[in-house]
Design a protein around this motif. Structure first.
Motif, short mmCIF file in Angstrom:
data_model
loop_
_atom_site.label_atom_id
_atom_site.label_comp_id
_atom_site.label_asym_id
_atom_site.label_seq_id
_atom_site.Cartn_x
_atom_site.Cartn_y
_atom_site.Cartn_z
N SER A 1 -4.93 5.83 -4.22
CA SER A 1 -4.53 5.21 -2.96
C SER A 1 -4.13 6.28 -1.95
O SER A 1 -3.08 6.91 -2.09
N LYS B 1 -2.94 5.92 0.84
CA LYS B 1 -1.67 5.54 1.47
C LYS B 1 -0.48 6.04 0.63
O LYS B 1 0.43 6.70 1.13
N GLN B 2 -0.54 5.72 -0.68
CA GLN B 2 0.56 6.13 -1.55
C GLN B 2 0.63 7.65 -1.65
O GLN B 2 1.71 8.25 -1.64
N PHE C 1 2.38 6.91 -9.43
CA PHE C 1 1.81 6.18 -8.28
C PHE C 1 0.30 6.14 -8.45
O PHE C 1 -0.26 6.80 -9.33
N ASN C 2 -0.36 5.36 -7.63
CA ASN C 2 -1.81 5.23 -7.72
C ASN C 2 -2.46 6.42 -6.99
O ASN C 2 -2.48 6.47 -5.77
N GLU D 1 2.28 9.15 1.34
CA GLU D 1 3.74 8.97 1.35
C GLU D 1 4.42 9.92 0.37
O GLU D 1 5.48 10.46 0.65
N ILE D 2 3.78 10.13 -0.79
CA ILE D 2 4.35 11.07 -1.77
C ILE D 2 4.40 12.47 -1.17
O ILE D 2 5.42 13.16 -1.18
N GLN E 1 7.22 10.88 -10.03
CA GLN E 1 7.14 9.42 -10.14
C GLN E 1 5.69 9.01 -10.28
O GLN E 1 4.78 9.70 -9.79
N HIS F 1 1.51 12.88 -11.70
CA HIS F 1 2.74 12.08 -11.73
C HIS F 1 3.95 12.96 -12.06
O HIS F 1 5.03 12.80 -11.51
#
Length: 943
Positions: free
Chosen positions: A590, A592-593, A586-587, A596-597, A584, A579
DNA sequence: TGCGTCACG
DNA sequence: GACGTACGTGACGCAC
């Protein structure tokens, strides 16, 4: 009725039906004279399905089956090589063509064909007429050549996949809408139909070009503008050929079809000719289904389904067992007292066989309580003996047994002599389950047959072998679903809460279905030449696995729990760092997340999206990012996510979940092996899967420390050394490999030496590593692409290795070609021990063909290894009898035992001898089989 | 429930 | 420059 608005015409592509039926089914023959009728049978089933399924709102008002008249059409005049590549028709398919026409007429469906035209042209013509008249059209086919017709009231329907093909599907397939499909096809050509097209241009490129220029003529006239030199040349030089291709692929919607649309109106079948045809074909199941639907008595057919010694008995039976008897739930008996049970026992003794099924409170046989038993001796007649049903509804009476049930012990005592009687055959579906349930009550079922395993021996690769599926497929009957009684999800109840009246219908039906499946399969087993496989590799494994599963393996929950805690701490630390780096929270779990990161927020280049539109964040992707230190922070983040993932996997799948699998009564973990799960003959382990306990990393391997021997005991592991490569050396007959195995040389080093010319004593780890990857690649049906990715080397280099390999060991390529040709010819491949693995997709086109090809190459090797360890396991109880030892687990090429301290060496000697000699006497291998051994207080030490 | 991911041979 | 590609499994968590 005049065809017009509101009418719906179904056009069935008859030839496609035949080919699909032919390839989807095993080579069935008519029992009385051996006439091949598999394709006809499949065709009739599919046609009947079409006639019955879609009655109603979307159903047809008009219908026709359209066939190709002969191979010669007007297209042969346009291009003499059209369809010149078509392989010869299989011998056993040709005689079935006229029979499918006959079948169509017997079902009272219009049957169309026309000299000089393909079925596709007739379909195009009728579809045009129907839509012009204001009607709708469904074309039952998945042939891409018909996709140009989609739109304006025409859709296609893929009957195999049960899927509608509309405009969107066509765009997905061709990259262009239906009206531009011929343009794309003209450019791309078709190797199957031998449509030339433009060399080097495939569907993807063709669609790109058509979308850019609008249509084919515009494209051809402006070909000079194409930037890529190769494409430009291909189009300019082949313009004529492309135009010829267009004439070949464009369907003729003006064919002189004489039948009017009105003549195609749906008609009910006439019972008499239809029954005559079906019984002439000896389609017992379909005959019965059709008779049921037409509400008439099915004709009595020759009885082929009983074994000879039972046939005599059936002959004077007024209702022979094989005459299709409708399923009637009302006829099932509920056995509530000793007198009724004794009548059933007498009937069983009289018949000499009985189908048995148990109902319990759980799928976990080690925790399941017996709730009832069902029996069937004659199709249509079955009983259910409720033994453990409880009052429902009343909170206070919740634990009381319902009235009207025999005492469990009394029923079991009465049945025990029957279930253990050597002269009475017990028939089950997945008998390992019932075998364990009865074993826990002191009953050892023998002898038995198992319909699931019969199906597996005959049909591996074609479909699954669950009872409901088999019943629908082979009996044409859909049994009551267990869900309808138990519900699903959180509100699901256990079987002991099911009202007895409902349970009778469900449970007795299961025994009824099992008996009928047995009658259907028994003669086929022999015809498919898999009786030996069934009798030596499948059936005898049942009690062996049952004993292993019941034994279970001791697992120390404290070890797991400590590891879980340590993993949780490590994950929390990594998560905080991740993190922090990301800037930031996030999970991390995941994908998906994470994607995106990494690729959006942090701007890592080269993110690839999969079919769901999410970035791919697999280990290989993250490893590349982590290794790329130029990236800075994202590399650190990727490295930590990789660590986090590893720990997370170990915790959730192993250290946490395994604790929940420890049986509180035994303190041990009892896996369940599925015998008929893997197509190749391998076992599969579930609940929990003990065949994928970590071993490759140090941290993971420590989980094996939790698998321990009991007090005064040791765990002993024996595993086959290189068994698949040894089998490859034998079946492909490679002298150098065989000799190396005889001499006990490091096989990967030997391969490397042969390939790269490095003497064995100068071998480097890197060269050996590459040879090892190639050796494995061969077993998997190697490709340059796959090897390149595995070794992370350029594809050309990988391809060069493969070429060298095939030069050094030409027998390997011969084996591969031979195996694929065999699969294409027969629809299955076989192991050394006769196990059949069907390859229904081997003649598919597109990427599917590649998968099927590699699977066909791999199956005889993986399958033979599976056969060998099965043979060892089946002999093991006798081989170690008298030793204080138990066989606990199988992990494909490894057997794990628990043995008293003092008997370790004796056990290893006996087990090694059994494993190394397991191929004998069925097969004499040209290479020795070697089993290595290890022992210790836990599995980590023993392995 | 399907997908992505990852554990094993 | 066609396509997409090592074989065989099962379990978990996420996202729908």
């Amino acid at each position: 009725m005049t065809f017009g608005k509101g009418c719906h015409l179904h056009l069935i592509d008859g030839s496609a039906f035949i080919f699909r039926a032919y390839h989807a089914l095993p080579p069935l023959t008519r029992k009385s004279d051996g006439l091949p009728i598999g394709a006809v049978a499949g065709f009739c089933n599919m046609l009947w399905g079409q006639l019955t399924q879609n009655r109603g709102r979307t159903g047809p008002t008009h219908i026709a089956v359209v066939f190709d008249y002969s191979s010669k059409t007007f297209r042969d005049d346009i291009y003499d090589k059209y369809k010149a590549n078509r392989p010869e028709l299989p011998e056993d398919l040709r005689p079935q063509f006229p029979l499918t026409r006959e079948a169509t007429r017997a079902f009272n469906v219009a049957c169309l064909e026309m000299e000089g035209y393909e079925a596709d042209d007739i379909i195009a013509t009728l579809a045009r007429r129907a839509t012009e008249a204001g009607g709708e059209v469904t074309i039952i086919s998945s042939d891409k050549d018909l996709m140009q017709l989609v739109g304006n009231g025409v859709v296609m329907f893929d009957a195999m996949k049960n899927r509608t093909i509309d405009r969107d599907e066509v765009i997905e397939k061709f990259g262009v809408p239906p009206e531009r499909v011929v343009d794309v096809q003209s450019l791309a050509g078709d190797s199957v139909d031998n449509v030339p097209g433009a060399p080097g241009i495939g569907i993807k490129t063709a669609a790109l070009l058509i979308n850019e220029y609008g249509d084919l003529e515009t494209l051809l006239s402006r070909a000079e503008e194409i930037k890529q030199p190769k494409r430009r040349a291909a189009l300019i030089e082949n313009a004529d050929l492309i135009r010829v291709s267009k004439r070949l692929v464009t369907l003729d919607a003006q064919a002189p079809v004489t039948e009017s649309l009105d003549a195609l109106e749906v008609r009910d079948p006439e019972a008499e000719p239809l029954m005559a045809f079906l019984s002439q074909m000896e389609f017992r199941t379909l005959t019965r289904r059709v008779a049921e639907a037409l509400k008439i008595e099915p004709p009595v057919m020759a009885d082929n389904s009983l074994t000879p010694d039972h046939a005599e008995k059936a002959a004077d039976d007024p209702a022979p067992a094989s005459t299709p008897v409708p399923f009637s739930h009302g006829d099932y008996e509920c056995v509530r007292d000793r007198a009724a049970l004794d009548r059933w026992i007498a009937a069983i003794r009289e018949a000499g066989h009985v189908a048995v099924d148990t109902e319990t409170t759980s799928l976990d046989e080690m925790r399941a309580a017996l709730v009832g038993i069902s029996l069937s001796v004659v199709p249509g007649q079955a009983c259910y003996i409720p033994l453990g049903h409880r009052q429902g509804g009343d909170l206070f009476a919740g634990d009381a047994l319902s009235d009207g049930q025999m005492p469990l012990d009394e029923a079991l005592a009465a049945l025990k002599p029957v279930l253990e009687d050597a002269s009475i055959l017990k028939i089950g579906q997945n008998m390992k389950y019932d075998w364990k349930i009865f074993a826990r009550h002191g009953i050892r079922i023998a002898p038995f047959d198992d319909t699931m395993l019969m199906s597996y021996a005959m049909h591996a690769g074609l479909h699954n072998h669950g009872m409901d599926g088999l019943s629908e497929r082979y009996l044409g009957h859909k049994p009551i679903e267990i869900k309808s009684l138990l519900g699903s999800g959180k509100s699901a109840i256990t079987f002991d809460r099911v009202p007895v009246d409902d349970a009778v219908k469900y449970a007795a039906e299961d025994a009824d279905v099992t008996l009928r499946l047995w009658q259907a399969f028994k003669p086929d087993l022999h015809r498919a030449a898999v009786t030996t496989v069934y009798e030596t590799l499948e059936r005898p494994l049942v009690p062996v696995l049952a004993e292993m599963e019941m034994a279970g393996i001791r697992v120390d929950p404290n070890v797991l729990s400590r590891m879980s805690n340590a993993f949780a701490q490590k994950m929390a630390g990594l998560e905080a760092e991740i993190h922090e780096i990301a800037g930031q929270p996030f999970n991390v779990g995941s994908p998906k997340q994470l994607g995106e990161i990494l690729f959006d927020a942090m701007g890592v280049p080269g993110g690839e999206k999969g079919k769901t539109g999410a970035y791919s964040t697999g280990a290989d992707v993250l490893e590349d990012i982590a290794a790329n230190t130029d990236l800075g922070r994202p590399a650190d983040l990727a490295a930590r996510v990789l660590d986090w993932r590893q720990v997370s996997k170990l915790k959730s799948t192993y250290t946490d979940a395994l604790q929940g699998h420890i049986n509180p009564d035994t303190g041990r973990v009892h896996t369940s092996y599925s015998i008929a799960g893997a197509n190749t003959g391998r076992l599969a382990s579930t609940d929990p899967n003990l065949q994928n306990i970590p071993v490759r990393t140090e941290e993971g391997r420590r989980i094996r420390e939790a698998f321990v021997a009991g007090p005064g005991m040791r765990l002993v592991s024996l595993d086959y050394s290189q068994i698949e490569l040894r089998i490859l050396a034998h079946v492909a007959d490679i002298p150098a490999l065989k000799q190396a195995f005889r001499d006990g040389i490091d096989i990967h080093a030997m391969t490397a030496s042969q390939m790269f010319g490095v003497p064995l004593d100068e071998m480097t780890p890197e060269v050996r590593r590459r040879a090892k990857a190639i050796n494995f690649g061969v077993i998997y049906g190697i490709s340059g692409f796959g090897l390149a990715r595995n070794l992370r080397i350029p594809r050309a280099e990988a391809q060069a290795f493969i070429d060298t390999y095939f030069e050094r060991f030409p027998g390997i390529r011969e084996y591969m070609d031979r195996t694929v040709a065999f699969a294409k010819d027969k629809g299955f491949v076989q192991t050394l021990f006769g196990r059949k693995i069907h390859t229904p997709e081997i003649n598919a086109k597109g990427p599917t063909a590649g998968f099927a090809r590699r699977a066909a190459i791999n199956a005889p090797i993986q399958g033979a290894a599976a056969d060998i360890i099965r043979r060892a396991m089946i002999r093991m109880p006798d081989a170690i009898r008298g030793l204080p030892a138990t066989m606990l687990l199988q992990v494909h090429d490894e057997l794990l035992f628990e043995v008293e301290d003092g008997a370790v060496e004796d056990l290893i000697t006996a087990a090694r001898k059994t494993m190394e000699g397991a191929a004998h006497p069925a097969v004499h291998l040209d290479v020795p089989l070697i089993a290595d051994s290890g022992q210790g207080a836990n599995w980590a030490e023993a392995h």
